[in-house]
Design an enzyme around this catalytic site. Structure first.
Site, PDB file in Angstrom:
ATOM      1  N   GLY A   9      20.542   2.580  -0.372  1.00  0.00           N
ATOM      2  CA  GLY A   9      21.042   1.241  -0.675  1.00  0.00           C
ATOM      3  C   GLY A   9      22.345   1.293  -1.455  1.00  0.00           C
ATOM      4  CG  LEU A  11      27.097   0.358   1.589  1.00  0.00           C
ATOM      5  CD1 LEU A  11      27.359  -0.080   3.026  1.00  0.00           C
ATOM      6  CD2 LEU A  11      28.361   0.966   0.992  1.00  0.00           C
ATOM      7  CG  ASP A  33      23.361   0.362   2.385  1.00  0.00           C
ATOM      8  OD1 ASP A  33      22.653  -0.328   3.156  1.00  0.00           O
ATOM      9  OD2 ASP A  33      23.567   0.019   1.219  1.00  0.00           O
ATOM     10  CG  ASP A  48      15.842   1.370   7.950  1.00  0.00           C
ATOM     11  OD1 ASP A  48      15.044   1.397   6.983  1.00  0.00           O
ATOM     12  OD2 ASP A  48      15.832   0.476   8.818  1.00  0.00           O
ATOM     13  CE1 TYR A 138      14.114  -7.004  -6.428  1.00  0.00           C
ATOM     14  CE2 TYR A 138      13.946  -8.544  -8.274  1.00  0.00           C
ATOM     15  CZ  TYR A 138      14.458  -7.374  -7.726  1.00  0.00           C
ATOM     16  OH  TYR A 138      15.304  -6.590  -8.476  1.00  0.00           O
TER      17      TYR A 138
HETATM   18  C1  AKB Z   1      17.836 -10.566  -9.262  1.00  0.00           C
HETATM   19  O1  AKB Z   1      18.369 -11.547  -9.802  1.00  0.00           O
HETATM   20  O2  AKB Z   1      17.035 -10.644  -8.320  1.00  0.00           O
HETATM   21  C2  AKB Z   1      18.138  -9.204  -9.825  1.00  0.00           C
HETATM   22  C3  AKB Z   1      17.126  -8.767 -10.826  1.00  0.00           C
HETATM   23  C4  AKB Z   1      17.144  -9.320 -12.195  1.00  0.00           C
HETATM   24  O3  AKB Z   1      16.300  -7.950 -10.513  1.00  0.00           O
HETATM   25  N1  AKB Z   1      19.446  -9.189 -10.401  1.00  0.00           N
END
Ligand code: AKB
Length: 307
Positions: A9, A11, A33, A48, A138
């Protein structure tokens, strides 16, 4: 240091700063990347993180002995396609561990994030081991990998080191994060353009200068394992700011930035993240303090923005 390091990752927002610093410190770096680039100061290969065979080939071909694993989809973009985000972030973590184990590579740096916290954490001052119920896919993927990291370290299977990054301030435009405004606002100031902010004026989040993030990460990777007192990531941060405070900081440097607000779904994400984190254990274990406060960060990055 003379390590041979593969960066995934590369880039993204972090890659080029890690590459420059690692090379300056005497390491060989192979950047990878999923799309091509001629802009980097080192060898580059398309890779990848789903492709175990290619990863294995690259590690062998370039005689790699450490990996910095940055491939990830960030918080805001992640909400658009949760399944893809979960898959990339987790497959990326586990595939890199597998490839490293197969090739007897024993050290990985993998960034976690303040996104692992949630509204059941103490958001005014988040300690390392708060209760955590992240509200983004995330954050959930980072927390899942944190648990796996704990397992691999605790069982002494492989040495994984990690920091929970806050918003990172650099002259490289981030993409898809909730803290992106911090960089976008600097570009607007430099271009003398008004800025429309997607977070409310008083939304406080922890932030840090990219150089401090890079220095702390490389220090963490360099120190003797006996100095690392936890099997999980460390909290890290330099300063806390909000959109209106950041505008005032920028304007105290002679700019005339004006902002208005069009708050969107990223506000809910920011509201579930800590305003401040307790990073005292990191400071003690690796003997680190940030070099840049809020004003020094704004000044330094503004000076380096090329329009
Ligand atoms: C995001 O905003 O998703 C990132 C982080 C704080 O992990 N910058």
């Amino acid at each position: 240091m003379n390590n041979r390091i593969l960066i995934t990752g590369a880039l993204g927002q972090l890659g080029k700063f890690f590459i420059d610093s690692l090379i300056n410190q005497g390491n060989y770096v192979l950047a990878t990347d999923i799309k091509n680039s001629n802009d980097l100061n080192c060898d580059f290969e398309i890779f990848d993180v789903h492709d175990l065979k290619k990863g294995d080939e690259l590690i062998k071909k370039y005689k790699i002995n450490q990996v910095y694993n940055f491939a990830a989809i960030l918080s805001a973009k992640g909400e658009i396609n949760p399944a893809k985000t979960w898959d990339l972030n987790n497959a990326g973590f586990f595939n890199i561990v597998d490839i490293c184990l197969k090739n007897k590579i024993n050290k990985i740096f993998w960034p976690s994030s303040i996104a692992v916290f949630g509204k059941n954490s103490n958001l005014n001052f988040a300690s390392i081991d708060e209760p955590m119920c992240p509200e983004t896919i995330y954050g959930a993927s980072k927390l899942a990998c944190e648990k796996a990291m704990y397992y691999y370290n605790f069982k002494n299977i492989i040495d994984i080191r990690s920091l929970r990054f806050p918003g990172i301030v650099s002259n490289s435009k981030p993409g898809g994060g909730t803290t992106d405004y911090i960089v976008d606002m600097l570009f607007s100031a430099a271009k003398k353009k008004d800025f429309t902010c997607f977070l409310k004026n008083d939304t406080v989040l922890p932030m840090m200068h990219i150089n401090d993030a890079v220095d702390a990460s490389i220090m963490l990777m360099s120190i003797d394992k006996k100095n690392i007192s936890i099997n999980t990531p460390y909290n890290i941060s330099s300063f806390e700011t909000s959109p209106s405070k950041w505008r005032d900081t920028i304007n105290s440097l002679g700019y005339e930035l004006k902002i208005d607000y069009e708050v969107d779904f990223r506000q809910d994400i920011a509201d579930s993240w800590p305003k401040k984190v307790d990073d005292s254990l990191l400071r003690k274990d690796i003997d680190w303090i940030p070099k840049f406060n809020e004003k020094e960060t704004a000044l330094d990055i503004l000076k380096s923005i090329q329009l």
